[in-house]
Structure formats: structure tokens, C-alpha cells
Design a protein around this motif. Structure first.
Motif, short mmCIF file in Angstrom:
data_model
loop_
_atom_site.label_atom_id
_atom_site.label_comp_id
_atom_site.label_asym_id
_atom_site.label_seq_id
_atom_site.Cartn_x
_atom_site.Cartn_y
_atom_site.Cartn_z
N THR A 45 -49.81 -90.09 17.01
CA THR A 45 -49.83 -89.01 16.00
C THR A 45 -48.61 -88.10 16.22
N GLU A 46 -48.58 -87.07 15.50
CA GLU A 46 -47.49 -85.99 15.42
C GLU A 46 -47.67 -85.26 16.80
N GLU A 47 -48.91 -85.17 17.36
CA GLU A 47 -49.15 -84.30 18.69
C GLU A 47 -48.38 -85.37 19.59
N ASP A 48 -48.78 -86.65 19.81
CA ASP A 48 -48.22 -87.36 20.86
C ASP A 48 -46.74 -87.33 20.71
N ALA A 49 -46.33 -87.51 19.53
CA ALA A 49 -44.70 -87.51 19.39
C ALA A 49 -44.30 -86.15 20.07
N ARG A 50 -44.90 -85.06 19.79
CA ARG A 50 -44.38 -83.61 20.46
C ARG A 50 -44.68 -83.72 21.99
N CYS A 51 -45.49 -84.52 22.50
CA CYS A 51 -46.15 -84.38 24.00
C CYS A 51 -44.61 -85.33 24.54
N PHE A 52 -44.46 -86.23 23.97
CA PHE A 52 -43.33 -87.43 24.36
C PHE A 52 -41.89 -86.58 24.41
N GLN A 53 -41.88 -85.90 23.30
CA GLN A 53 -40.32 -85.07 23.25
C GLN A 53 -40.33 -83.93 24.30
N ALA A 54 -41.43 -83.29 24.55
CA ALA A 54 -41.82 -82.12 25.72
C ALA A 54 -41.39 -83.02 27.01
N ILE A 55 -41.86 -84.10 27.19
CA ILE A 55 -41.59 -84.77 28.60
C ILE A 55 -40.05 -85.03 28.90
N ILE A 56 -39.41 -85.49 27.85
CA ILE A 56 -38.09 -85.94 27.81
C ILE A 56 -37.25 -84.74 27.87
N GLU A 57 -37.52 -83.49 27.09
CA GLU A 57 -36.81 -82.24 27.33
C GLU A 57 -37.08 -81.75 28.93
N ASP A 58 -38.04 -81.79 29.35
CA ASP A 58 -38.56 -81.09 30.53
C ASP A 58 -38.15 -82.04 31.73
N ARG A 59 -37.71 -83.20 31.44
CA ARG A 59 -37.34 -83.94 32.84
C ARG A 59 -35.69 -84.02 33.01
N GLY A 60 -34.94 -83.55 31.97
CA GLY A 60 -33.63 -83.27 31.99
C GLY A 60 -32.98 -84.89 32.30
N LYS A 61 -31.82 -84.92 31.71
CA LYS A 61 -31.18 -86.35 31.39
C LYS A 61 -30.89 -86.80 32.90
N PRO A 62 -30.96 -88.24 32.85
CA PRO A 62 -30.81 -89.05 34.17
C PRO A 62 -29.35 -88.96 34.40
N LYS A 63 -29.00 -89.08 35.65
CA LYS A 63 -27.44 -88.80 35.90
C LYS A 63 -27.12 -90.40 35.41
N LYS A 64 -27.50 -91.31 35.61
CA LYS A 64 -27.06 -92.49 35.05
C LYS A 64 -28.14 -93.44 34.60
N GLU A 65 -27.92 -94.07 33.19
CA GLU A 65 -29.08 -94.72 32.66
C GLU A 65 -29.22 -95.82 33.44
N LYS A 66 -30.75 -96.02 33.75
CA LYS A 66 -30.94 -97.47 34.25
C LYS A 66 -31.26 -98.41 33.56
N PHE A 67 -30.97 -99.54 33.76
CA PHE A 67 -31.30 -100.80 32.94
C PHE A 67 -32.06 -101.63 33.75
N VAL A 68 -33.15 -102.41 33.32
CA VAL A 68 -33.97 -103.21 33.95
C VAL A 68 -34.25 -104.20 33.14
N ASP A 69 -33.60 -105.71 33.38
CA ASP A 69 -33.40 -106.79 32.59
C ASP A 69 -33.31 -106.34 31.16
N GLY A 70 -32.15 -105.51 30.91
CA GLY A 70 -31.58 -105.24 29.72
C GLY A 70 -32.46 -104.10 29.03
N TYR A 71 -33.42 -103.47 29.41
CA TYR A 71 -34.03 -102.50 28.82
C TYR A 71 -33.56 -101.09 29.37
N CYS A 72 -33.83 -100.08 28.66
CA CYS A 72 -33.25 -98.68 29.15
C CYS A 72 -34.24 -97.96 28.46
N GLY A 73 -34.32 -96.42 28.62
CA GLY A 73 -34.84 -95.40 27.64
C GLY A 73 -36.06 -95.29 28.66
#
Length: 158
Positions: free
Chosen positions: A20-48
Motif C-alpha cells: 500500500t501507499e502507507e507501507d511504502a511511506r513506512c519503508f521510506q521513513a525507515i530508510i531515511e531514519d537509518r542513514g546510509k551505510p558506510k559501505k554497501e554490504k553484498f551477500v551472495d550478490g544481493y544488496c539493498g
């Protein structure tokens, strides 16, 4: 500890999930609140990944289980009515039961849960009881009464 990405138990486990739009806003808020990782971690080719531990590694089920245990322990220290143990997997059962109680189409619910068999969705994950049965009978009675009223109104109009 080694991080690996495991395949799903069945092909039904591989799916796109609408949100839902509300879910999308919640995920966006989580991403904004947590800050960017210093280095993007990859696990078996997956990231994000959405959540990270103190070392920047993705949170896994065990992390969440510990967090749930701490929350339940703190709650149980404060309140007389004790809360039972909760795991992330219990949340799947709760979600499934709540969606079924809300009237979600069972096949849609099966897809969202990632079950290849509808019986798993309905018989294992959906927990309904006497109160749910009584509420459904009441709802069906209201539908029947509405139909009778509509037929009465039609007959009077003729």
C-alpha cells in the motif's frame, strides 16, 4: 557467523508483493531514519537490505527474535497479564489470520503468504475460533436481511 541467501522452499515463495501507499511511506521513513551505510554490504550478490546491525551487516531472523524476546520481557516485568513468547514467524500467522478475518480472498492470501498449497494457508496459518464464526454468521444474517429488504422494495415499486 556466515551470511548466505537461501532459496525458498517452493517456487510459490518467489513472488512480487504489492504494498500500500502507507507501507511504502513506512519503508521510506525507515530508510531515511537509518542513514546510509558506510559501505554497501553484498551477500551472495544481493544488496539493498533494510535493517543493519551495529557493524553494518543485515539483520537476520535471530536478531529479530532477540529483539522480540527483550520487548516481551520488558512488558512482562511491568504488567500483570503476561504476554507469551513472540517470534517473527508468529507474526506471519497473525498477519494471515487477520487478513482472513478481514475477508481477504483466500487465493490472494495464499499468494501473499507464498504457499504453494491453499491448505497450508487455511489450515496451518489461519487461526479462527468461535467468536470469528459467530461474527461471520451475524454478517451473513445482515446480508440476508438486506436482500429481503431490497426484494420488498422492488415488489412495492411494481
Amino acid at each position: 557467523m556466515e551470511y548466505v541467501i537461501q532459496t525458498t522452499k517452493t517456487n510459490a515463495g518467489k513472488r512480487q508483493i504489492p504494498i500500500t501507499e502507507e507501507d511504502a511511506r513506512c519503508f521510506q521513513a525507515i530508510i531515511e531514519d537509518r542513514g546510509k551505510p558506510k559501505k554497501e554490504k553484498f551477500v551472495d550478490g544481493y544488496c539493498g537490505f533494510l535493517y543493519f546491525d551495529d557493524e553494518g551487516m543485515p539483520l537476520v531472523a535471530l536478531h529479530w527474535e532477540h529483539r522480540f524476546n527483550r520487548m516481551v520481557s520488558k512488558y512482562n516485568e511491568i504488567y500483570r497479564v503476561q504476554m507469551p513468547n513472540i517470534t517473527p514467524h508468529v507474526c506471519r500467522h497473525t498477519y494471515c489470520s487477520n487478513q482472513a478475518k478481514a475477508g481477504m480472498n483466500p487465493k490472494t492470501l495464499q499468494y501473499l503468504m507464498g504457499h504453494s498449497e491453499i491448505g497450508v494457508t487455511l489450515d496451518v496459518y489461519t487461526h479462527l475460533g468461535l467468536e470469528d464464526a459467530a461474527a461471520e454468521l451475524h454478517r451473513m444474517e445482515e446480508v440476508q436481511n438486506a436482500r429481503q429488504e431490497m426484494n420488498r422494495t422492488k415488489d412495492e415499486a411494481v
